[in-house]
Design a protein around this motif. Sequence first.
Motif, PDB file in Angstrom:
ATOM      1  N   ARG A  45       1.308  -6.273  -9.031  1.00  0.00           N
ATOM      2  CA  ARG A  45       0.424  -7.357  -8.594  1.00  0.00           C
ATOM      3  C   ARG A  45      -0.863  -6.810  -8.000  1.00  0.00           C
ATOM      4  N   MET A  46      -0.735  -5.789  -7.157  1.00  0.00           N
ATOM      5  CA  MET A  46      -1.916  -5.191  -6.523  1.00  0.00           C
ATOM      6  C   MET A  46      -2.861  -4.610  -7.573  1.00  0.00           C
ATOM      7  N   LEU A  47      -2.308  -3.914  -8.542  1.00  0.00           N
ATOM      8  CA  LEU A  47      -3.137  -3.334  -9.598  1.00  0.00           C
ATOM      9  C   LEU A  47      -3.767  -4.423 -10.463  1.00  0.00           C
ATOM     10  N   SER A  48      -3.024  -5.489 -10.736  1.00  0.00           N
ATOM     11  CA  SER A  48      -3.573  -6.620 -11.511  1.00  0.00           C
ATOM     12  C   SER A  48      -4.728  -7.276 -10.770  1.00  0.00           C
ATOM     13  N   ASP A  49      -4.548  -7.472  -9.463  1.00  0.00           N
ATOM     14  CA  ASP A  49      -5.617  -8.071  -8.658  1.00  0.00           C
ATOM     15  C   ASP A  49      -6.866  -7.188  -8.677  1.00  0.00           C
ATOM     16  N   TYR A  50      -6.662  -5.896  -8.552  1.00  0.00           N
ATOM     17  CA  TYR A  50      -7.801  -4.969  -8.566  1.00  0.00           C
ATOM     18  C   TYR A  50      -8.487  -4.998  -9.933  1.00  0.00           C
ATOM     19  N   ALA A  51      -7.707  -5.021 -10.996  1.00  0.00           N
ATOM     20  CA  ALA A  51      -8.277  -5.086 -12.344  1.00  0.00           C
ATOM     21  C   ALA A  51      -9.095  -6.369 -12.516  1.00  0.00           C
ATOM     22  N   ALA A  52      -8.596  -7.470 -11.976  1.00  0.00           N
ATOM     23  CA  ALA A  52      -9.326  -8.749 -12.069  1.00  0.00           C
ATOM     24  C   ALA A  52     -10.657  -8.661 -11.318  1.00  0.00           C
ATOM     25  N   GLU A  53     -10.651  -8.002 -10.160  1.00  0.00           N
ATOM     26  CA  GLU A  53     -11.900  -7.817  -9.404  1.00  0.00           C
ATOM     27  C   GLU A  53     -12.896  -6.983 -10.199  1.00  0.00           C
ATOM     28  N   LEU A  54     -12.413  -5.924 -10.821  1.00  0.00           N
ATOM     29  CA  LEU A  54     -13.302  -5.086 -11.625  1.00  0.00           C
ATOM     30  C   LEU A  54     -13.894  -5.876 -12.788  1.00  0.00           C
ATOM     31  N   ARG A  55     -13.056  -6.619 -13.469  1.00  0.00           N
ATOM     32  CA  ARG A  55     -13.535  -7.431 -14.609  1.00  0.00           C
ATOM     33  C   ARG A  55     -14.577  -8.447 -14.144  1.00  0.00           C
ATOM     34  N   ALA A  56     -14.306  -9.100 -13.023  1.00  0.00           N
ATOM     35  CA  ALA A  56     -15.244 -10.101 -12.501  1.00  0.00           C
ATOM     36  C   ALA A  56     -16.597  -9.486 -12.160  1.00  0.00           C
ATOM     37  N   ALA A  57     -16.574  -8.236 -11.779  1.00  0.00           N
ATOM     38  CA  ALA A  57     -17.812  -7.530 -11.442  1.00  0.00           C
ATOM     39  C   ALA A  57     -18.449  -6.876 -12.671  1.00  0.00           C
ATOM     40  N   GLY A  58     -17.824  -7.072 -13.835  1.00  0.00           N
ATOM     41  CA  GLY A  58     -18.366  -6.479 -15.059  1.00  0.00           C
ATOM     42  C   GLY A  58     -18.158  -4.977 -15.149  1.00  0.00           C
ATOM     43  N   ARG A  59     -17.167  -4.485 -14.432  1.00  0.00           N
ATOM     44  CA  ARG A  59     -16.896  -3.044 -14.422  1.00  0.00           C
ATOM     45  C   ARG A  59     -15.646  -2.757 -15.240  1.00  0.00           C
TER      46      ARG A  59
END
Length: 168
Positions: free
Chosen positions: A144-158
């Motif tokens: 879950r933690m890694l998924s949340d972090y991945a979602a943050e990266l995607r939202a930032a276009g990274r």
Amino acid sequence: MKEPAQEWLAQAVRQVEADPQAIHRLFPQAERRGGPGARAALLGALRGHHTVIRSLYEAGDSGERLAILTVLHELDLEGTAVALVEDALRSNDARLVAAALGPYGSAWLGDHSFRQGVLKCVFMSIPLEAVAELDRRFDAELARMLSDYAAELRAAGRPVPRDVLERI
């Protein structure tokens, strides 16, 4: 006849076996005088004196701390050195963070600290293959933690690191 480095190391090991406090004087010069692996040999000569290992770590530079973290799993310490691992996880030195999640840290860290350490590896671009026993320790909360972090990266276009994508 022994080479000078072998002779120095043999004498240093005998000194540490006779007086564990001698390591404070010998450890900083061990790699230079005794060659590769000398620090590990001196730590082994301590025979589990966790208070000496802790004070050596606290007084050490990054290289000395790295040498200690790297061999913790080979020493007879049970869980007594977890504080050293947690300290390394608070550092900004990628070598220390990766070493903290080696065999000893992966065996003895609590779930929360282990998960936070894995996330720190991702933040610091430390490949997750550096984390010992990650498959055994991987759980739903870490996913879950890694998924949340991945979602943050995607939202930032990274971009999301590949080893994170492979885990979620």
